[in-house]
Scaffold this motif. Structure first.
Motif, short mmCIF file in Angstrom:
data_model
loop_
_atom_site.label_atom_id
_atom_site.label_comp_id
_atom_site.label_asym_id
_atom_site.label_seq_id
_atom_site.Cartn_x
_atom_site.Cartn_y
_atom_site.Cartn_z
N THR A 151 -0.26 6.49 1.40
CA THR A 151 -0.28 6.58 -0.06
C THR A 151 -0.94 5.33 -0.62
N VAL A 153 -1.70 3.09 -4.16
CA VAL A 153 -1.25 2.86 -5.53
C VAL A 153 -2.04 1.72 -6.14
N ASP A 160 3.96 -1.43 -14.53
CA ASP A 160 3.61 -0.55 -13.41
C ASP A 160 4.06 -1.14 -12.08
N ALA A 164 6.67 0.52 -9.71
CA ALA A 164 6.10 0.97 -8.44
C ALA A 164 6.82 0.34 -7.26
N LEU A 177 -0.46 -0.91 -1.83
CA LEU A 177 -0.47 -1.22 -3.26
C LEU A 177 -1.42 -2.36 -3.53
N ILE A 198 5.17 8.09 -8.01
CA ILE A 198 4.14 8.24 -6.98
C ILE A 198 3.53 9.64 -7.06
N SER A 215 -7.51 3.62 -13.47
CA SER A 215 -6.43 3.07 -12.65
C SER A 215 -6.53 1.55 -12.71
N THR A 243 -1.75 6.42 -8.97
CA THR A 243 -1.79 6.82 -7.57
C THR A 243 -3.17 7.39 -7.26
#
Length: 336
Positions: A151, A153, A160, A164, A177, A198, A215, A243
């Protein structure tokens, strides 16, 4: 001979906040301390960069749960994998360039392939330091987007990051991240209904003249640009997609279809190759949705070193550069 006082500047720690903008110091470090108070499995690990990834805050609160691995990113990732196998939730920190370029194979084989619960938190994403290509992680998302099970981020501000961090701690599986560190601006306080989740994108602002899908710090810039354009009678929507993978395809398509005549701009603090822009472009092509489409991002080149405001203007990711880009296109539309 009279010498002038030398001005002290640092490309490494230059603030991204506008004058007077509220900030929070080390939001990741403090959020991790909160998460660790609720879950004793959380440990912090770093490759000699605790101070520069805000992990020092965690180390002060939980010295017995903090591990300094030295300047060895491959070892850091392998040790994090080992800790996860033993039931811990390791948050490992370094710079984005070191994780993506130096430690890629160790992340892939030791962490992602096994779907281990390791959280990889990396500072200096994109163009957030003026130190040049050795520290500018302009292609990290492109490198990691092709890695299964990972994943990705890209938070936009302190709010955030705080949210997060807690979401990552609760999420089962590896996460990368892109960390904004130090005194981080607070942007999303303005939107009290916002909650990080997420895999979810959120509409922050509405507008029928253009849509920005963004983003990271570019969401901050998108909101600032939308405010300035509104003063000129131009109404721009902002859809924040923190995400990158998995991409919230449903929300992005729904938002684009709400005003299908709007030009769509994808704004990211990353190379135009392989990041959010190309991810959204592929989504639109694969679903047969064809708005006027543009990318605002870093060029496919090794970037210069220098002061961050100068570099952001040069490469088109400053607020004023975004205003100029959007205003010229919206003016043409209004004229026609």
């Amino acid at each position: 001979m009279t010498t002038q006082p030398r001005l002290k500047t640092s490309a490494m720690i230059a603030s991204l906040a506008a004058e007077g903008q509220p900030t929070t110091s080390a939001p990741f470090g403090h959020a991790l301390v909160e998460a660790a108070a609720a879950d004793e499995r959380i440990v912090g690990m770093t490759a000699d960069l605790g101070k520069y990834t805000d992990l020092h805050v965690f180390a002060q609160a939980y010295p017995e749960r903090h591990y300094q691995m030295g300047m060895a990113e491959q070892l850091l990732m392998s040790a994090g994998a080992g800790m996860a196998r033993e039931g811990f939730i390791p948050f490992v920190t370094t710079y984005g360039v070191f994780a993506s370029r130096r430690a890629y194979d160790f992340i892939c084989m030791a962490i992602a392939e096994e779907k281990l619960n390791v959280k990889i938190v990396c500072a200096l994403p994109g163009l957030t330091t003026g130190y040049g290509p050795s520290h500018q992680a302009t292609e990290d998302m492109a490198i990691f987007r092709g890695m299964p099970n990972l994943t990705i981020v890209d938070p936009c501000d302190a709010v955030d990051i705080e949210q997060a961090t807690h979401a990552m701690a609760a999420h089962d599986g590896p996460v990368y991240l892109r960390l904004l560190r130090g005194k981080v601006p607070r942007v999303l306080d303005r939107f009290p209904d916002y909650r990080f989740e997420i895999g979810k994108a959120r509409r922050l602002m509405d507008g029928e003249d253009a849509l920005i899908v963004s983003s990271g710090l570019m969401t901050m810039r998108a909101v600032e640009a939308a405010d300035l354009l509104a003063e000129r009678g131009m109404h721009v929507g902002v859809l924040h997609s923190p995400t990158i993978k998995p991409l919230d395809a449903q929300t992005i398509l729904e938002e684009i279809r709400r005003h299908p005549q709007r030009p769509v701009y994808v704004a990211e603090n990353h190379s135009v190759i392989g990041g959010l822009g190309e991810s959204v472009a592929a989504l639109l092509m694969n679903t047969g949705v064809h708005p006027e489409f543009h990318q605002i991002g870093l060029p496919d080149t090794f970037l210069d070193a220098g002061a961050l405001p100068t570099l952001h203007d040069r490469y088109g990711i400053s607020t004023q550069a975004m205003v100029k880009t959007l205003a010229s296109r919206i003016s043409l539309t209004h004229a026609s």
